[in-house]
Design a protein around this motif. Structure first.
Motif, PDB file in Angstrom:
ATOM      1  N   VAL A   1       0.290   6.441  -2.298  1.00  0.00           N
ATOM      2  CA  VAL A   1      -0.673   5.347  -2.330  1.00  0.00           C
ATOM      3  C   VAL A   1      -0.781   4.866  -3.770  1.00  0.00           C
ATOM      4  N   VAL A   2      -0.448   3.609  -3.999  1.00  0.00           N
ATOM      5  CA  VAL A   2      -0.555   3.007  -5.324  1.00  0.00           C
ATOM      6  C   VAL A   2      -1.938   2.399  -5.510  1.00  0.00           C
ATOM      7  N   ASN A   3      -2.446   1.784  -4.443  1.00  0.00           N
ATOM      8  CA  ASN A   3      -3.742   1.105  -4.507  1.00  0.00           C
ATOM      9  C   ASN A   3      -4.300   1.012  -3.094  1.00  0.00           C
ATOM     10  N   TRP A   4      -5.626   1.100  -2.975  1.00  0.00           N
ATOM     11  CA  TRP A   4      -6.266   0.990  -1.664  1.00  0.00           C
ATOM     12  C   TRP A   4      -7.618   0.335  -1.891  1.00  0.00           C
ATOM     13  N   VAL A   5      -7.767  -0.889  -1.429  1.00  0.00           N
ATOM     14  CA  VAL A   5      -9.009  -1.623  -1.650  1.00  0.00           C
ATOM     15  C   VAL A   5      -9.609  -2.069  -0.325  1.00  0.00           C
ATOM     16  N   VAL A   6     -10.926  -2.207  -0.341  1.00  0.00           N
ATOM     17  CA  VAL A   6     -11.649  -2.787   0.788  1.00  0.00           C
ATOM     18  C   VAL A   6     -11.989  -4.218   0.412  1.00  0.00           C
ATOM     19  N   ALA A   7     -11.608  -5.140   1.286  1.00  0.00           N
ATOM     20  CA  ALA A   7     -11.923  -6.551   1.101  1.00  0.00           C
ATOM     21  C   ALA A   7     -12.980  -6.899   2.151  1.00  0.00           C
TER      22      ALA A   7
ATOM     23  N   GLY B   1     -15.296  -8.314   4.810  1.00  0.00           N
ATOM     24  CA  GLY B   1     -15.067  -9.364   5.784  1.00  0.00           C
ATOM     25  C   GLY B   1     -13.634  -9.450   6.265  1.00  0.00           C
ATOM     26  N   PHE B   2     -12.743  -8.695   5.656  1.00  0.00           N
ATOM     27  CA  PHE B   2     -11.327  -8.713   6.010  1.00  0.00           C
ATOM     28  C   PHE B   2     -10.877  -7.359   6.536  1.00  0.00           C
ATOM     29  N   GLY B   3     -10.986  -6.361   5.693  1.00  0.00           N
ATOM     30  CA  GLY B   3     -10.513  -5.022   6.032  1.00  0.00           C
ATOM     31  C   GLY B   3     -10.063  -4.302   4.787  1.00  0.00           C
ATOM     32  N   GLN B   4      -8.945  -3.613   4.898  1.00  0.00           N
ATOM     33  CA  GLN B   4      -8.418  -2.833   3.790  1.00  0.00           C
ATOM     34  C   GLN B   4      -7.000  -3.285   3.474  1.00  0.00           C
ATOM     35  N   ILE B   5      -6.670  -3.211   2.193  1.00  0.00           N
ATOM     36  CA  ILE B   5      -5.335  -3.580   1.731  1.00  0.00           C
ATOM     37  C   ILE B   5      -4.785  -2.363   0.994  1.00  0.00           C
ATOM     38  N   VAL B   6      -3.686  -1.830   1.508  1.00  0.00           N
ATOM     39  CA  VAL B   6      -3.104  -0.603   0.969  1.00  0.00           C
ATOM     40  C   VAL B   6      -1.728  -0.929   0.394  1.00  0.00           C
ATOM     41  N   THR B   7      -1.505  -0.534  -0.839  1.00  0.00           N
ATOM     42  CA  THR B   7      -0.187  -0.682  -1.457  1.00  0.00           C
ATOM     43  C   THR B   7       0.446   0.703  -1.534  1.00  0.00           C
ATOM     44  N   LEU B   8       1.625   0.824  -0.953  1.00  0.00           N
ATOM     45  CA  LEU B   8       2.346   2.093  -0.898  1.00  0.00           C
ATOM     46  C   LEU B   8       3.645   2.005  -1.687  1.00  0.00           C
ATOM     47  N   ARG B   9       4.061   3.138  -2.244  1.00  0.00           N
ATOM     48  CA  ARG B   9       5.389   3.248  -2.864  1.00  0.00           C
ATOM     49  C   ARG B   9       6.164   4.267  -2.031  1.00  0.00           C
TER      50      ARG B   9
END
Length: 99
Positions: free
Chosen positions: A36-42, A44-52
């Motif tokens: 997991v490089v980054n994991w954010v909650v947006a 009204g949208f959901g979650q955005i996960v950046t994986l390597r």
């Protein structure tokens, strides 16, 4: 890889957390060998996960999303790569008169 986990707003947080726990989400995702490089909650949208991950792990990510995220999130996946080295190579080639 960027993974969009869109909230299913027909479920409240208690229902979502129960479903994730029952699916063993917190232990299973991401699968071994995926960082997991980054994991954010947006909101009204959901979650955005950046994986390597190496390309060989893409099927494992897919299976874990199907196994433990479906029914909680609507998922979208976008494999991507770091363009900076490619850009630098093109920039140098153009500087030397190439295309």
């Amino acid at each position: 890889m960027t993974v969009f986990l869109r909230h299913d707003q027909s479920n409240n947080l208690d229902v979502v957390q129960t479903k994730l726990k029952d699916a063993d989400w917190w232990e299973r995702f991401p699968p071994a060998g995926v960082e997991v490089v980054n994991w954010v909650v947006a909101m009204g949208f959901g979650q955005i996960v950046t994986l390597r991950l190496p390309p060989s792990k893409i099927p494992l990510v897919n299976v874990e999303l199907e196994r433990s995220a479906w029914g909680v999130f609507t998922t979208e996946c976008y494999p991507a790569y770091d363009f900076v080295p490619v850009r630098e190579m093109i920039k140098e080639r153009v500087r030397k008169g190439g295309k």
